[in-house]
Scaffold this motif. Sequence first.
Motif, PDB file in Angstrom:
ATOM      1  N   ASP A   1      30.528 155.476   9.282  1.00 16.13           N
ATOM      2  CA  ASP A   1      31.820 155.804   8.667  1.00 16.13           C
ATOM      3  C   ASP A   1      32.814 154.647   8.624  1.00 16.13           C
ATOM      4  OD1 ASP A   1      30.869 158.354   8.423  1.00 16.13           O
ATOM      5  OD2 ASP A   1      31.583 158.945  10.428  1.00 16.13           O
ATOM      6  N   HIS A   2      32.541 153.596   9.348  1.00 13.93           N
ATOM      7  CA  HIS A   2      33.438 152.432   9.365  1.00 13.93           C
ATOM      8  C   HIS A   2      33.164 151.611   8.097  1.00 13.93           C
ATOM      9  CE1 HIS A   2      35.284 149.021  11.953  1.00 13.93           C
ATOM     10  NE2 HIS A   2      35.164 148.564  10.708  1.00 13.93           N
ATOM     11  N   LYS A   3      34.229 151.279   7.377  1.00 17.14           N
ATOM     12  CA  LYS A   3      34.055 150.673   6.047  1.00 17.14           C
ATOM     13  C   LYS A   3      33.210 149.381   6.076  1.00 17.14           C
ATOM     14  CE  LYS A   3      36.747 149.696   1.910  1.00 17.14           C
ATOM     15  NZ  LYS A   3      38.083 149.512   1.347  1.00 17.14           N
ATOM     16  N   HIS A   4      32.168 149.383   5.255  1.00 17.56           N
ATOM     17  CA  HIS A   4      31.289 148.211   5.194  1.00 17.56           C
ATOM     18  C   HIS A   4      30.615 148.118   3.833  1.00 17.56           C
ATOM     19  CE1 HIS A   4      28.711 151.576   6.315  1.00 17.56           C
ATOM     20  NE2 HIS A   4      27.692 150.925   5.776  1.00 17.56           N
ATOM     21  N   LEU A   5      30.578 146.910   3.308  1.00 19.24           N
ATOM     22  CA  LEU A   5      29.734 146.633   2.137  1.00 19.24           C
ATOM     23  C   LEU A   5      28.474 145.958   2.646  1.00 19.24           C
ATOM     24  CD1 LEU A   5      32.907 145.918   0.886  1.00 19.24           C
ATOM     25  CD2 LEU A   5      31.453 145.803  -1.123  1.00 19.24           C
ATOM     26  N   GLN A   6      27.429 146.031   1.867  1.00 21.95           N
ATOM     27  CA  GLN A   6      26.157 145.413   2.283  1.00 21.95           C
ATOM     28  C   GLN A   6      25.726 144.362   1.261  1.00 21.95           C
ATOM     29  OE1 GLN A   6      23.176 148.040   3.818  1.00 21.95           O
ATOM     30  NE2 GLN A   6      24.529 149.801   3.806  1.00 21.95           N
ATOM     31  N   ILE A   7      25.064 143.333   1.743  1.00 25.37           N
ATOM     32  CA  ILE A   7      24.586 142.271   0.835  1.00 25.37           C
ATOM     33  C   ILE A   7      23.094 142.057   1.091  1.00 25.37           C
ATOM     34  CG2 ILE A   7      24.845 139.847   0.113  1.00 25.37           C
ATOM     35  CD1 ILE A   7      27.739 141.172   1.880  1.00 25.37           C
ATOM     36  N   LEU A   8      22.344 142.216   0.014  1.00 27.76           N
ATOM     37  CA  LEU A   8      20.880 142.240   0.114  1.00 27.76           C
ATOM     38  C   LEU A   8      20.287 141.258  -0.897  1.00 27.76           C
ATOM     39  CD1 LEU A   8      18.745 144.235   1.454  1.00 27.76           C
ATOM     40  CD2 LEU A   8      18.757 145.414  -0.729  1.00 27.76           C
ATOM     41  N   ARG A   9      19.260 140.507  -0.478  1.00 27.51           N
ATOM     42  CA  ARG A   9      18.578 139.638  -1.444  1.00 27.51           C
ATOM     43  C   ARG A   9      17.712 140.508  -2.354  1.00 27.51           C
ATOM     44  NH1 ARG A   9      14.890 135.765   1.342  1.00 27.51           N
ATOM     45  NH2 ARG A   9      16.793 134.994   2.254  1.00 27.51           N
ATOM     46  N   LEU A  10      17.781 140.271  -3.662  1.00 26.66           N
ATOM     47  CA  LEU A  10      16.957 141.053  -4.592  1.00 26.66           C
ATOM     48  C   LEU A  10      15.538 140.490  -4.590  1.00 26.66           C
ATOM     49  CD1 LEU A  10      19.474 141.426  -7.567  1.00 26.66           C
ATOM     50  CD2 LEU A  10      18.572 143.286  -6.160  1.00 26.66           C
ATOM     51  N   PRO A  11      14.545 141.360  -4.830  1.00 25.20           N
ATOM     52  CA  PRO A  11      13.167 140.834  -4.897  1.00 25.20           C
ATOM     53  C   PRO A  11      13.066 139.765  -5.990  1.00 25.20           C
ATOM     54  CG  PRO A  11      13.186 143.251  -4.970  1.00 25.20           C
ATOM     55  CD  PRO A  11      14.615 142.811  -5.076  1.00 25.20           C
ATOM     56  N   GLN A  12      12.270 138.740  -5.720  1.00 26.89           N
ATOM     57  CA  GLN A  12      12.162 137.621  -6.664  1.00 26.89           C
ATOM     58  C   GLN A  12      11.623 138.092  -8.019  1.00 26.89           C
ATOM     59  OE1 GLN A  12      10.940 134.168  -4.650  1.00 26.89           O
ATOM     60  NE2 GLN A  12      12.365 133.080  -5.966  1.00 26.89           N
ATOM     61  N   ASN A  13      12.225 137.570  -9.072  1.00 22.52           N
ATOM     62  CA  ASN A  13      11.812 137.885 -10.445  1.00 22.52           C
ATOM     63  C   ASN A  13      11.926 139.365 -10.782  1.00 22.52           C
ATOM     64  OD1 ASN A  13      11.087 135.204 -10.908  1.00 22.52           O
ATOM     65  ND2 ASN A  13       9.110 135.557  -9.908  1.00 22.52           N
ATOM     66  N   PHE A  14      12.781 140.080 -10.101  1.00 25.53           N
ATOM     67  CA  PHE A  14      12.948 141.504 -10.402  1.00 25.53           C
ATOM     68  C   PHE A  14      14.209 141.692 -11.245  1.00 25.53           C
ATOM     69  CE2 PHE A  14      14.624 145.771  -9.106  1.00 25.53           C
ATOM     70  CZ  PHE A  14      13.663 146.515  -9.784  1.00 25.53           C
TER      71      PHE A  14
END
Length: 318
Positions: A150-163
């Motif tokens: 519940d604590h405010k957070h954005l997430q940052i994720l590497r996208l699969p290559q060539n996707f």
Amino acid sequence: MLPKDLSQRIADKYATAVDNGHVKFTQSSTKKVKDTVSGMPYVLSYAPSLLDKPERGDDPERNPFGQPEPELTVLEDVADGEYRLLLNKFPVVAEHTLLVTKEVKQQQSPLSPIDLMTAYRILDRLDDEDENVRHMAFYNCGPSSGSSQDHKHLQILRLPQNFLTLQDKLCAGKSHFLPNFKTEPLQDNKVSFAHFVLPLPESKEEVDEELLTMSYVSLLQRALTFFQDWLGERPALQNNMGYNFLLTKNWICVVPRSSTKASSIDIGFNATGFAGLILVKKEDIYNKIQEDSNIINTALLECGFPNTAGVKSNEYNY
Ligand code: B4P
């Protein structure tokens, strides 16, 4: 200011945290699949061992972002001390990070101009065009969005290559615009679920707080219209509204959510699902999806609302 070597700092912190057991990485096998009916590209990540992970982390009573573990803290001060940048303790993709407010804020709260700009700046630091490395920031907002903290957070994720995601295809070759009473956000009419997408300017110099905020608010307004219009038919939505926010350097997207989990099969999604990144924990579901990938299209609809491509937001008719 974000450090120039942010990628390296994340990589170093991550490697140490995996070694000393502070990050609990879950192995998965991945497979690209294309739904021949909707045309939506997916990457299936099959991670059966996630079934053993407790739903709210290793200590469900504790807010993990109030006083985060130093071993997971990549940056103590981001954007003049507004946020911390943390490693995700339970990643499926290596170096998955979380942008967490220092002050306790609710995960139901809307994104602020500084949230948006900071997320964009992190993407800009981490993406590497020469190496074909791209990232996506996302925000699971509200009870039906798939969030567990519940604590405010954005997430940052590497996208699969060539996707290339659904949103990449939708925005290919298009210039940035803001929707108005004549022009609706982009929406692919072949997929089942409602999603609102805007291309972002190619040049990062043109992207500022105002542009991101106007884009986000215009998309969020469409999601809120959905809730308003559906309340008569589904009064339970009143206490269960949510949406997913997705951002890359190329586009911005909002998906209104009606449910965390699908009703026809035992699978749930957070924002990543609506970019085609499908996390599967159960073997029977994994096998079913491989036999017929259109099952995902149905499941995503059950967690969202019907597609409205071609319909103006003041003409939605249920
Ligand atoms: P939320 O927004 O609340 O929830 P979530 O990402 O949907 O993950 P959830 O916890 O429901 O786990 P799930 O089994 O679906 O985010 C909370 C975040 O905080 C999570 O990322 C969680 O791991 C992290 N966290 C919890 N305790 C922590 C602590 N003490 N310190 C630091 N971080 C902490 O998914 C399992 C994992 O896979 C999650 O990391 C999820 O983000 C990721 N994931 C889900 N779908 C994915 C996909 N399609 N591809 C790649 N990764 C995916």
